[in-house]
Enzyme design. Structure first.
Site, PDB file in Angstrom:
ATOM      1  N   MET A 184      26.113  20.168   2.955  1.00  0.00           N
ATOM      2  CA  MET A 184      24.828  20.754   2.549  1.00  0.00           C
ATOM      3  C   MET A 184      24.989  21.454   1.200  1.00  0.00           C
ATOM      4  O   MET A 184      26.055  21.398   0.591  1.00  0.00           O
ATOM      5  CB  MET A 184      24.310  21.672   3.646  1.00  0.00           C
ATOM      6  CG  MET A 184      23.883  20.889   4.894  1.00  0.00           C
ATOM      7  SD  MET A 184      23.413  21.937   6.277  1.00  0.00           S
ATOM      8  CE  MET A 184      24.975  22.642   6.780  1.00  0.00           C
ATOM      9  N   GLY A 217      30.928  20.799   2.774  1.00  0.00           N
ATOM     10  CA  GLY A 217      30.439  20.011   1.648  1.00  0.00           C
ATOM     11  C   GLY A 217      29.207  19.183   1.922  1.00  0.00           C
ATOM     12  O   GLY A 217      28.698  18.515   1.019  1.00  0.00           O
ATOM     13  N   ARG A 271      24.323  29.868  -0.084  1.00  0.00           N
ATOM     14  CA  ARG A 271      25.152  28.848   0.557  1.00  0.00           C
ATOM     15  C   ARG A 271      24.646  28.537   1.959  1.00  0.00           C
ATOM     16  O   ARG A 271      24.177  29.424   2.676  1.00  0.00           O
ATOM     17  CB  ARG A 271      26.611  29.320   0.675  1.00  0.00           C
ATOM     18  CG  ARG A 271      27.319  29.629  -0.636  1.00  0.00           C
ATOM     19  CD  ARG A 271      28.677  30.243  -0.334  1.00  0.00           C
ATOM     20  NE  ARG A 271      29.371  30.699  -1.513  1.00  0.00           N
ATOM     21  CZ  ARG A 271      30.331  30.027  -2.151  1.00  0.00           C
ATOM     22  NH1 ARG A 271      30.692  28.840  -1.707  1.00  0.00           N
ATOM     23  NH2 ARG A 271      30.932  30.536  -3.198  1.00  0.00           N
ATOM     24  N   ARG A 308      43.862  -7.718  35.587  1.00  0.00           N
ATOM     25  CA  ARG A 308      42.878  -8.807  35.524  1.00  0.00           C
ATOM     26  C   ARG A 308      43.622 -10.141  35.626  1.00  0.00           C
ATOM     27  O   ARG A 308      44.244 -10.592  34.668  1.00  0.00           O
ATOM     28  CB  ARG A 308      42.101  -8.737  34.220  1.00  0.00           C
ATOM     29  CG  ARG A 308      41.332  -7.444  33.989  1.00  0.00           C
ATOM     30  CD  ARG A 308      40.694  -7.465  32.620  1.00  0.00           C
ATOM     31  NE  ARG A 308      39.846  -6.327  32.337  1.00  0.00           N
ATOM     32  CZ  ARG A 308      40.243  -5.227  31.705  1.00  0.00           C
ATOM     33  NH1 ARG A 308      41.510  -5.127  31.297  1.00  0.00           N
ATOM     34  NH2 ARG A 308      39.419  -4.229  31.476  1.00  0.00           N
ATOM     35  N   ARG A 336      36.802  29.998   8.164  1.00  0.00           N
ATOM     36  CA  ARG A 336      36.336  29.116   9.238  1.00  0.00           C
ATOM     37  C   ARG A 336      37.557  28.498   9.886  1.00  0.00           C
ATOM     38  O   ARG A 336      38.652  28.503   9.309  1.00  0.00           O
ATOM     39  CB  ARG A 336      35.413  28.019   8.688  1.00  0.00           C
ATOM     40  CG  ARG A 336      36.087  27.109   7.670  1.00  0.00           C
ATOM     41  CD  ARG A 336      35.084  26.241   6.949  1.00  0.00           C
ATOM     42  NE  ARG A 336      35.714  25.472   5.874  1.00  0.00           N
ATOM     43  CZ  ARG A 336      35.052  24.929   4.862  1.00  0.00           C
ATOM     44  NH1 ARG A 336      33.739  25.055   4.776  1.00  0.00           N
ATOM     45  NH2 ARG A 336      35.679  24.246   3.929  1.00  0.00           N
ATOM     46  N   GLU A 385      30.454  -2.711  41.012  1.00  0.00           N
ATOM     47  CA  GLU A 385      29.906  -3.043  39.697  1.00  0.00           C
ATOM     48  C   GLU A 385      28.467  -3.562  39.782  1.00  0.00           C
ATOM     49  O   GLU A 385      27.850  -3.865  38.759  1.00  0.00           O
ATOM     50  CB  GLU A 385      30.797  -4.051  38.980  1.00  0.00           C
ATOM     51  CG  GLU A 385      31.222  -5.218  39.845  1.00  0.00           C
ATOM     52  CD  GLU A 385      32.412  -5.988  39.283  1.00  0.00           C
ATOM     53  OE1 GLU A 385      32.546  -6.042  38.052  1.00  0.00           O
ATOM     54  OE2 GLU A 385      33.186  -6.547  40.078  1.00  0.00           O
ATOM     55  N   TYR A 431      41.177   8.889  40.367  1.00  0.00           N
ATOM     56  CA  TYR A 431      41.901   8.483  39.156  1.00  0.00           C
ATOM     57  C   TYR A 431      40.961   7.789  38.188  1.00  0.00           C
ATOM     58  O   TYR A 431      39.851   7.369  38.541  1.00  0.00           O
ATOM     59  CB  TYR A 431      43.070   7.558  39.508  1.00  0.00           C
ATOM     60  CG  TYR A 431      42.651   6.204  40.056  1.00  0.00           C
ATOM     61  CD1 TYR A 431      42.386   5.121  39.208  1.00  0.00           C
ATOM     62  CD2 TYR A 431      42.496   6.000  41.424  1.00  0.00           C
ATOM     63  CE1 TYR A 431      41.982   3.906  39.700  1.00  0.00           C
ATOM     64  CE2 TYR A 431      42.105   4.775  41.936  1.00  0.00           C
ATOM     65  CZ  TYR A 431      41.840   3.729  41.062  1.00  0.00           C
ATOM     66  OH  TYR A 431      41.438   2.511  41.558  1.00  0.00           O
ATOM     67  N   LYS A 466      29.528  30.383   8.963  1.00  0.00           N
ATOM     68  CA  LYS A 466      29.879  31.135   7.751  1.00  0.00           C
ATOM     69  C   LYS A 466      29.338  32.551   7.824  1.00  0.00           C
ATOM     70  O   LYS A 466      30.055  33.531   7.568  1.00  0.00           O
ATOM     71  CB  LYS A 466      29.338  30.416   6.523  1.00  0.00           C
ATOM     72  CG  LYS A 466      29.800  31.006   5.204  1.00  0.00           C
ATOM     73  CD  LYS A 466      29.303  30.161   4.032  1.00  0.00           C
ATOM     74  CE  LYS A 466      29.906  28.780   4.063  1.00  0.00           C
ATOM     75  NZ  LYS A 466      29.436  27.927   2.937  1.00  0.00           N
ATOM     76  N   HIS A 516      37.639  17.365  -1.443  1.00  0.00           N
ATOM     77  CA  HIS A 516      36.739  16.798  -0.435  1.00  0.00           C
ATOM     78  C   HIS A 516      37.376  15.610   0.276  1.00  0.00           C
ATOM     79  O   HIS A 516      37.334  15.495   1.503  1.00  0.00           O
ATOM     80  CB  HIS A 516      35.428  16.375  -1.100  1.00  0.00           C
ATOM     81  CG  HIS A 516      34.480  15.689  -0.167  1.00  0.00           C
ATOM     82  ND1 HIS A 516      34.401  14.313  -0.074  1.00  0.00           N
ATOM     83  CD2 HIS A 516      33.601  16.183   0.735  1.00  0.00           C
ATOM     84  CE1 HIS A 516      33.502  14.007   0.838  1.00  0.00           C
ATOM     85  NE2 HIS A 516      32.999  15.112   1.342  1.00  0.00           N
ATOM     86  N   ASP A 555      30.476  -3.595  33.886  1.00  0.00           N
ATOM     87  CA  ASP A 555      29.425  -4.394  34.531  1.00  0.00           C
ATOM     88  C   ASP A 555      28.378  -3.510  35.186  1.00  0.00           C
ATOM     89  O   ASP A 555      27.191  -3.847  35.202  1.00  0.00           O
ATOM     90  CB  ASP A 555      30.032  -5.342  35.568  1.00  0.00           C
ATOM     91  CG  ASP A 555      30.406  -6.685  34.958  1.00  0.00           C
ATOM     92  OD1 ASP A 555      29.847  -7.035  33.899  1.00  0.00           O
ATOM     93  OD2 ASP A 555      31.266  -7.386  35.519  1.00  0.00           O
ATOM     94  N   GLY A 614      33.808  -0.629  38.378  1.00  0.00           N
ATOM     95  CA  GLY A 614      33.858  -1.440  37.160  1.00  0.00           C
ATOM     96  C   GLY A 614      32.681  -1.042  36.285  1.00  0.00           C
ATOM     97  O   GLY A 614      31.613  -1.658  36.329  1.00  0.00           O
ATOM     98  N   THR A 615      32.874   0.005  35.498  1.00  0.00           N
ATOM     99  CA  THR A 615      31.729   0.617  34.811  1.00  0.00           C
ATOM    100  C   THR A 615      31.173  -0.241  33.683  1.00  0.00           C
ATOM    101  O   THR A 615      30.036  -0.017  33.252  1.00  0.00           O
ATOM    102  CB  THR A 615      32.111   2.006  34.273  1.00  0.00           C
ATOM    103  OG1 THR A 615      33.312   1.897  33.491  1.00  0.00           O
ATOM    104  CG2 THR A 615      32.331   2.976  35.416  1.00  0.00           C
ATOM    105  N   SER A 668      36.794   0.789  43.413  1.00  0.00           N
ATOM    106  CA  SER A 668      37.105   0.957  41.996  1.00  0.00           C
ATOM    107  C   SER A 668      35.842   0.623  41.212  1.00  0.00           C
ATOM    108  O   SER A 668      35.294  -0.474  41.364  1.00  0.00           O
ATOM    109  CB  SER A 668      38.257   0.036  41.574  1.00  0.00           C
ATOM    110  OG  SER A 668      38.570   0.224  40.215  1.00  0.00           O
ATOM    111  N   CYS A 717      37.802   1.910  36.511  1.00  0.00           N
ATOM    112  CA  CYS A 717      38.727   1.012  35.811  1.00  0.00           C
ATOM    113  C   CYS A 717      38.074   0.301  34.630  1.00  0.00           C
ATOM    114  O   CYS A 717      38.674  -0.580  34.023  1.00  0.00           O
ATOM    115  CB  CYS A 717      39.317  -0.015  36.772  1.00  0.00           C
ATOM    116  SG  CYS A 717      38.111  -1.155  37.471  1.00  0.00           S
ATOM    117  N   ARG A 721      42.905  -7.457  40.702  1.00  0.00           N
ATOM    118  CA  ARG A 721      41.578  -8.029  40.904  1.00  0.00           C
ATOM    119  C   ARG A 721      41.670  -9.538  41.001  1.00  0.00           C
ATOM    120  O   ARG A 721      42.222 -10.197  40.111  1.00  0.00           O
ATOM    121  CB  ARG A 721      40.650  -7.636  39.752  1.00  0.00           C
ATOM    122  CG  ARG A 721      39.216  -8.130  39.937  1.00  0.00           C
ATOM    123  CD  ARG A 721      38.308  -7.692  38.816  1.00  0.00           C
ATOM    124  NE  ARG A 721      38.600  -8.367  37.548  1.00  0.00           N
ATOM    125  CZ  ARG A 721      38.017  -8.078  36.384  1.00  0.00           C
ATOM    126  NH1 ARG A 721      37.130  -7.101  36.337  1.00  0.00           N
ATOM    127  NH2 ARG A 721      38.319  -8.743  35.295  1.00  0.00           N
TER     128      ARG A 721
END
Length: 873
Positions: free
Chosen positions: A109, A107, A98, A558, A336, A742, A848, A29, A452, A766, A763-764, A761, A828, A614
């Site tokens: 604060m 809104g 303000r 899967r 803004r 994994e 990928y 602001k 609001h 696990d 396996g995030t 690949s 994946c 898999r």
């Protein structure tokens, strides 16, 4: 003699000293007020106390000593500019106080208006204006000072106002005369108690209170919801007051340079004559559409459109402005970047690029992942027969069904527990943020499109119907009435924020299509990005949807999901309880045709694109018949005693199944299972190719921890089965064998595993579980508290942990590509559709990401943003 000097920190800046690049210090602001001042717009003069002062105050619980002296210096300048004097009883200067953080938190604060009034300056204001106006200004000051500085609930002021209106026999504040307004002031003063008489004491208390509001409950919740850092603090803007409530030639309003709901290039907003700004946004009176100002004050309307054009050109972004008309003169109080609906965000970004206001790359960076997710808003089926009971303002697009709830805390509690809730309120306030965030949509009986509720709903991508004035809400009895219809708490309603309609009951909803603008922006993203985008899909239906949304293949199929089909579950049960390889093979022969059909259909849909399949991953107990009915059916089909079946099922249970007999371990102990799956994959690929499809099968072995595990399965399962299938069919297809990374050990020994794997690949899900030692099924019992206490920044199962899990991925990529520099690598897990995780994947050099079909557009845009952000051309 040596002289030393102490450099004083500059904590206060006049509007003439700042610019739009100083948001971190002056807040959004303050920086924008300074910028508008510098380009010559009519901005009421003022000064900004920096966010550094706020952080110092919150740390020490007292203002730095330089702040007051610097404020007094700037106040002298303000007095010269306005020709008024702060605290003078004859010609008083009144100011607004303000908040203004670097990132807009509308809104959340606190604000105090008309500061500087006491009994002496009130008399001066009467002489300058008129008695009623002076008392109206004073009661607003008492109200805000009482709320902000004394923590008195707003409802207590409302009660006293309502008492006076009831005694007078009127409904509207404007119907109170001078005597009535004085009575309101007296009752407010009694409620607030002792207020500092000296305006400077008022100002210092107000500044400290606004600084403290950085840590109020609603501000903290807003930051949590919107990912705003907690350590920024807020600046405070002290600005000379201009009044929209001096009479019929005055007013206040809000203007957007483009329509925040649709994105149309039209000045859009609302206003009220003879009103101050808070009257417009608070929802107490329903405002008029900005178009109506043209008929009342055509010159002001024309000036406002001109200002909108200037601001868009200055910022290259859609602006949300507050303005006041005082005695026929237009003032801009703030600007803004405007909050907007997801659909509007896309259209505005696209149109601005087409208008050469911004580049295509900038347009792509303007679209947020959560906006894309909400782009496909549901709508009420146009062919459905629905009971429309009310109509309000179409404040935020989309449709939602849910149970009516009137209490904000209850809405938050039930919504967070997974219930579909429609929050119904006369109007919402910033304190309702937690209930709004947890609800499917919001319905208010008062307020306009810039209220609001509307503002917050648009920002969250939630439907909102505002200002449905035909609805009478009874909070005590927890119901609302419209005509002869009464809707009770927990009744189901549907709201359509696109049309403004309120429907009794659950209306059928339909999924919309992408806009032409968004489709074009997706094409822009594809031209920019280097990271591929695939989908996680197990059925032809999912695969078709993913391809429609731009997926470039399947990164994770899967196969276990195929086992749960009722038609084949009996054979799966037989396989699980088999005592010998021969018995298992008989059961697997029943499953093979189903598996082959599954893969054949996927190859047809993915014609020409890779499919990473898999092999079976979960422990066998997940498929076991645990209920008595299934066990009875299995006993009947096999002739086995039911007690024996129960004994075998119990034998499959493990103490820690996620670390037990699953993944490649199943294939090593029961190789016939993986042989069946490899056969089904390759036979399906051959048959699909014979039908003219281009097939690219990728066989992925899960949960590999050592090179020897993968080598064993390749040498003893995959390759012998492939040779046998090719020999039997007199035909062959090319395929690759890789593994899912994994287990942390696999990442750390990737150079060894890469000697056997043709692709990796990650396996995030696990990998995160095993890196942290967290059970992903149980993290809900403690991770929220970890985040709240600052132990974790966010849930590592939602956004990839770059410091730990990310480090393992980087090590794996480096080690793997030392062995095979062209090895394909991707993600994946569920992180494949999360924007920050996608950006990490780009930086890590992956080929990928793979995500659920409906998140493919998010991944396409996020991958382009990563390229723009980290590898600008």
């Amino acid at each position: 003699m040596l002289l030393s000097s102490v450099t004083m920190t500059k904590y206060v800046y006049s509007f003439e000293e700042g610019n739009k690049e100083m948001k971190a210090l002056l807040g959004g602001k303050g920086a924008n007020l300074a910028q508008m001042t510098s380009i010559g717009l009519e901005v009421p003069p003022g000064f900004t106390v920096t966010s550094e002062a706020c952080l110092q105050y919150l740390k020490d619980d007292e203002l730095p000593p330089e702040v007051e002296s610097q404020m007094r210096e700037k106040m002298e300048v303000l007095e010269e500019l306005t020709g008024k004097k702060f605290g003078d009883k004859n010609n008083p200067l009144l100011v607004s106080v303000r908040s203004g953080a670097a990132i807009s938190m509308p809104g959340m604060m606190d604000t105090v208006l008309n500061l500087g009034l006491n009994k002496d300056t009130l008399e001066g204001l009467k002489e300058q204006t008129n008695e009623r106006f002076a008392y109206d200004s004073y009661r607003r000051f008492l109200n805000m000072f009482g709320e902000v500085v004394r923590d008195i609930p707003h409802s207590q002021f409302e009660e006293r106002m309502d008492e006076v209106k009831k005694e007078k026999g009127v409904e509207n504040d404007l119907d109170l005369d001078t005597k009535d307004m004085k009575e309101v002031c007296d009752r407010y003063a009694d409620l607030v108690g002792d207020i500092p008489y000296d305006p400077w004491d008022q100002l210092l208390e107000a500044v400290k209170s606004v600084f403290r509001s950085w840590n109020n409950k609603r501000a903290i919740k807003y930051r949590e919801i919107n990912g705003v850092p907690h350590n920024m603090g807020t600046a405070v803007n002290v600005q000379s007051m201009v009044f929209g409530n001096t009479g019929p030639d005055s007013g206040s309003g809000v203007a957007f340079t483009r329509n925040p709901s649709t994105g149309e290039n039209e000045v859009y907003g609302e206003f009220l004559m003879n009103a101050q700004g808070e009257d417009v946004v608070a929802g107490i009176r329903t405002p008029h559409h900005l178009d109506e100002l043209k008929g009342i004050m055509p010159e002001i309307h024309s000036q406002l459109k001109y200002v909108c054009k200037i601001l868009e050109n200055e910022y290259g972004e859609m602006q949300d402005m507050e303005f006041t008309i005082e005695c026929g003169k237009l003032y801009i109080l703030q600007t803004r970047d405007g909050k907007r609906s997801p659909n509007a965000a896309v259209k505005i970004a696209y149109d601005m690029a087409m208008e050469d206001l911004i580049s295509k790359e900038t347009a792509l960076m303007r679209i947020k992942g959560d906006q894309i997710e909400k782009l496909l808003h549901k709508s009420i089926d146009p062919d459905a027969d629905v009971n429309v009971i009310a109509k309000g303002l179409n404040a935020s697009p989309g449709a939602a069904c849910g149970s009516v709830v009137f209490d904000t805390d209850e809405a938050a509690r039930r919504g967070e527990a997974g219930e579909d809730i429609i929050l119904v309120r006369p109007e919402t306030t910033p304190d309702d943020i937690h209930g709004l965030a947890a609800s499917r949509g919001v319905l208010t009986s008062r307020g306009g499109k810039t209220s609001h509720a509307a503002l917050v709903a648009r920002g969250m991508g939630q439907p909102c119907v505002a200002g449905a004035e035909s609805i009478s809400i009874d909070l005590e009895d927890q119901c609302f009435r419209v005509g002869d219809v009464t809707v009770m708490k927990d009744d189901i309603i549907t709201i359509d924020g696109t049309s403004g309609e309120v429907v009794l009951g659950e209306a059928p909803l339909v999924e919309p299509d992408f806009s032409l603008e968004f489709q074009e922006m997706l094409r822009w993203a594809d031209e920019v990005r280097t990271l591929g985008v695939r989908m996680n899909a197990d059925t032809p239906e999912d695969a078709k949807k993913g391809m429609e949304l731009g997926a470039e293949g399947i990164g994770l199929c899967r196969t276990e999901h195929m086992f749960f089909d009722l038609e084949r579950l009996g054979a799966v049960h037989e396989m699980i309880i088999a005592d010998s390889e021969e018995e298992r093979m008989k059961a697997l022969e029943k499953i093979t045709p189903y598996q082959k059909k599954d893969f054949y259909e996927l190859f047809q849909v993915l014609d020409g694109y890779p499919i990473v399949i898999r092999l079976l991953d979960p422990p066998l107990h997940e498929f076991a018949p645990t209920d008595s009915e299934s066990q009875k059916n299995l006993a009947k089909s096999t002739g086995m005693d039911i007690k024996e079946i129960r004994r075998k099922v119990a034998r499959l249970e493990e103490s820690n199944p996620m670390l037990g007999h699953r993944g490649c371990r199943l294939g090593i102990i029961y190789p016939e299972i993986y042989k069946m799956q490899v056969r089904a994959i390759l036979e399906a690929a051959i048959e699909a190719r014979e039908q003219g499809c281009v097939v690219k099968p990728r066989i992925m072995v899960p949960l590999i921890g050592t090179k020897e595990e993968l080598k064993f399965l390749k040498d003893n399962v995959v390759q012998p089965t492939a040779e046998k299938v090719f020999s039997e069919r007199g035909n062959m297809v090319e395929f690759k064998v890789g593994t899912m990374i994994e287990i942390p050990r696999a990442a750390l020994t990737a150079d060894e595993i890469a000697q056997e794997a043709e692709f990796f690949s990650f396996g995030t899900n696990d990998l995160t579980q095993m890196t942290f030692g967290f059970s992903r099924d149980d993290v809900g019992t403690f991770v929220p508290q970890y985040i709240e206490q600052g132990i974790l920044k966010e849930d590592p199962f939602h956004s990839l942990d770059e410091d730990g899990v990310g480090l393992l991925i980087n090590i794996c990529v480096e080690k793997g590509r030392k062995i095979n520099e062209s090895m394909s690598m991707g993600i994946c897990g569920e992180h494949g559709g999360e924007p920050n995780s996608i950006k990490f994947s780009h930086r890590a050099g992956l080929d990928y990401v793979s995500c659920s079909p409906y998140r493919v557009p998010i991944a396409r845009i996020s991958a382009a943003q990563a390229r723009i952000q980290f590898n600008p051309s």
